[in-house]
Design a protein around this motif. Structure first.
Motif: not given
Length: 170
Positions: A51-68
């Motif tokens: 896991d690397d939670p810092a990678l979430l910073a590379q996801v644009p804020s306009t791209a919703p991510v639904i973690h199921v």
């Protein structure tokens, strides 16, 4: 050019630091330049993967991510023994159903491994008639890394692979 929405269903996405997650980050980051917004459905984390939670910073804020999440309790234990990857699929389908009602994506993109991710795309294709692109980063049936614990259940994957190839648009 009108902006379109792409529903991406993948097993590896941040905070997962697996190699496949980096490929998906790139897709989500670059598609807006081609007038595609993305919505991602993925597990919150994948056991046995870094896991690397810092990678979430590379996801644009306009791209919703639904973690199921994976199922819990007795169902989670039994399904985890029989089909550890596929046990996530019913929850992913429910999440995609909500997305279909709320955001009306224009197309679906599924990326494997594991191959069971494509069950979600097949379901959405048949139910909603959306254009569907399948990304097979690794072989599905020929990949000896077992997604399903029991050999007789592995044989059931062969017709599923055929269905996916028959129904996918690309």
């Amino acid at each position: 050019m009108a902006v379109r929405r792409l529903l991406i269903v993948t097993y590896y996405f941040p905070p997962s630091a697996a190699v496949a997650a980096h490929r998906m980050i790139g897709l989500v980051r670059h598609l807006p330049a081609f007038s595609w917004e993305t919505i991602v459905v993925a597990p919150p984390r994948v056991a046995g993967e870094p896991d690397d939670p810092a990678l979430l910073a590379q996801v644009p804020s306009t791209a919703p991510v639904i973690h199921v999440p994976f199922p819990r309790g007795l169902l989670g234990k039994v399904s985890g023994r029989l089909a550890p990857f596929a046990r996530w699929v019913p929850g992913a389908i429910r999440a995609c159903e909500r997305i279909m009602g709320e955001q009306a994506p224009d197309a679906v993109y599924t990326s494997s491994p594991p191959g069971c991710v494509h069950y979600v795309g097949l379901y959405l294709k048949r139910r909603y008639g959306l254009p569907w692109t399948v990304c097979l980063r690794d072989p599905w049936i020929a990949n000896r890394r077992s997604e399903i614990a029991l050999p007789y259940l592995q044989q059931m994957e062969i017709p599923w692979e055929r269905r996916v190839m028959r129904w996918a648009d690309a």
